[in-house]
Design an enzyme around this catalytic site. Sequence first.
Site, PDB file in Angstrom:
ATOM      1  N   CYS A  18       0.864  -1.186   0.000  1.00  0.00           N
ATOM      2  CA  CYS A  18       0.000   0.000   0.000  1.00  0.00           C
ATOM      3  C   CYS A  18       0.900   1.235   0.000  1.00  0.00           C
ATOM      4  CB  CYS A  18      -0.852  -0.003   1.264  1.00  0.00           C
ATOM      5  SG  CYS A  18       0.168   0.036   2.749  1.00  0.00           S
ATOM      6  N   CYS A  64       2.378   5.956   8.906  1.00  0.00           N
ATOM      7  CA  CYS A  64       1.514   6.148   7.733  1.00  0.00           C
ATOM      8  C   CYS A  64       0.636   7.384   7.947  1.00  0.00           C
ATOM      9  CB  CYS A  64       0.640   4.920   7.520  1.00  0.00           C
ATOM     10  SG  CYS A  64      -0.511   5.170   6.141  1.00  0.00           S
ATOM     11  N   HIS A  83      -0.998  -4.549  19.546  1.00  0.00           N
ATOM     12  CA  HIS A  83      -0.500  -4.161  18.219  1.00  0.00           C
ATOM     13  C   HIS A  83       0.137  -2.773  18.342  1.00  0.00           C
ATOM     14  CE1 HIS A  83      -0.425  -2.882  14.028  1.00  0.00           C
ATOM     15  NE2 HIS A  83      -0.485  -4.177  13.721  1.00  0.00           N
ATOM     16  N   GLU A 103       0.300  -0.248  16.432  1.00  0.00           N
ATOM     17  CA  GLU A 103      -0.536   0.902  16.033  1.00  0.00           C
ATOM     18  C   GLU A 103      -1.498   1.278  17.168  1.00  0.00           C
ATOM     19  OE1 GLU A 103      -2.823   0.633  12.319  1.00  0.00           O
ATOM     20  OE2 GLU A 103      -4.232   2.046  13.201  1.00  0.00           O
ATOM     21  N   SER A 124      -1.268  -7.616  10.678  1.00  0.00           N
ATOM     22  CA  SER A 124      -2.698  -7.635  11.008  1.00  0.00           C
ATOM     23  C   SER A 124      -3.549  -7.766   9.759  1.00  0.00           C
ATOM     24  CB  SER A 124      -3.055  -6.349  11.761  1.00  0.00           C
ATOM     25  OG  SER A 124      -4.444  -6.232  11.925  1.00  0.00           O
ATOM     26  N   SER A 154       1.856  -5.319   3.476  1.00  0.00           N
ATOM     27  CA  SER A 154       3.295  -5.180   3.727  1.00  0.00           C
ATOM     28  C   SER A 154       4.124  -6.237   2.987  1.00  0.00           C
ATOM     29  CB  SER A 154       3.559  -5.264   5.237  1.00  0.00           C
ATOM     30  OG  SER A 154       2.830  -6.321   5.806  1.00  0.00           O
TER      31      SER A 154
HETATM   32 FE1  SF4 Z   1      -1.308   3.028   5.846  1.00  0.00          FE
HETATM   33 FE2  SF4 Z   1      -1.375   0.716   7.150  1.00  0.00          FE
HETATM   34 FE3  SF4 Z   1      -3.320   1.340   5.458  1.00  0.00          FE
HETATM   35 FE4  SF4 Z   1      -0.949   0.780   4.507  1.00  0.00          FE
HETATM   36  S1  SF4 Z   1      -2.276  -0.647   5.610  1.00  0.00           S
HETATM   37  S2  SF4 Z   1      -2.230   2.532   3.889  1.00  0.00           S
HETATM   38  S3  SF4 Z   1       0.404   1.587   6.119  1.00  0.00           S
HETATM   39  S4  SF4 Z   1      -2.825   2.437   7.362  1.00  0.00           S
END
Ligand code: SF4
Length: 314
Positions: free
Chosen positions: A15, A99, A127, A129, A226, A269
């Site tokens: 992403c 992000c 987690h 985040e 996740s 990721s």
């Molecule tokens: Fe951002 Fe995480 Fe969504 Fe990727 S998965 S756009 S890093 S919030």
Amino acid sequence: MGVQEILLAEPRGFCAGVDRAIDIVEAAIAKFGRPIYVRHEIVHNTYVVNDLKTKGAIFIEELSDVPPGATLVFSAHGVSKAVQAEAEARGFNIFDATCPLVTKVHVEVAKLHKEGYEFIMIGHKGHPEVEGTMGQLPDGIHLVEDVQDVLKVQPKQTELLAVVTQTTLSVDDAEEILLAVKQRFPKVREPKQQDICYATQNRQDAVKLMAPEVDVLVVVGSPTSSNSNRLRELGSRMGADSYMIDSADELQNEWFVGKHRVGLTAGASAPEVLVQDVILRLRALGATSIRKLDGVTETIKFPLPKGLKLNDGH
Ligand code: SF4
């Protein structure tokens, strides 16, 4: 007969937030030289982390493990105010790879907190985040992981109460939990635009489209990711035998005995090179055709932070 056809989910893999986070680490190494330090895995993927290690990144969890004056990057998941303050106090050269869609949640929390709001956060305990978002305030954010938690949560007041969510949840689970929150606290304020990010939503939509057509679903993603875990769960819920693998080596031939169609996707990721490795393995198992499913084309891109852009001076 074994595997015949591979269906490729669209979109899948990286992403915009992951792309940017990796670019930040690489740009920091190019500009300041190795090593640079990264707090927590920059993104939850074993291949990405190992690759950056070979390029000169050192991954740490505790800021006390970073030498004075070093360059430090915060991971894409974001950090608490306490971590940010400690890193500043230690005088590191800091670059924030959080992000922008996570930062947006942090900004919303800060803004509503000033107006007197308390928060219910839907997310997974532990987690990074969730730790980062909950750590935006000293207190007043209550974590709920499921509907049971919603029934137990005890905010100090219910007049000014807002919901925030982790960005990488199951869209369906989050909806169910949010419904329970609204039933218990009818005045609760919902985010204007939901916090689950576009990438999570699009990858789950693609699996929903694909799962009914396949016998087996393979999700490329690391166990800590996740959004990858949610893709595997979704495939299972929809009736496909679903497996999550960190790399093609983890594929097991017996998963494909008597299975003709294999769906393939990757978490936000997981790099495309790993997907291509899986395709090679499936071809060796007999797959002769590959079909890309139709899906949303993602064009979103996030800029690098000041100080790391291509034409920045030193
Ligand atoms: Fe951002 Fe995480 Fe969504 Fe990727 S998965 S756009 S890093 S919030």
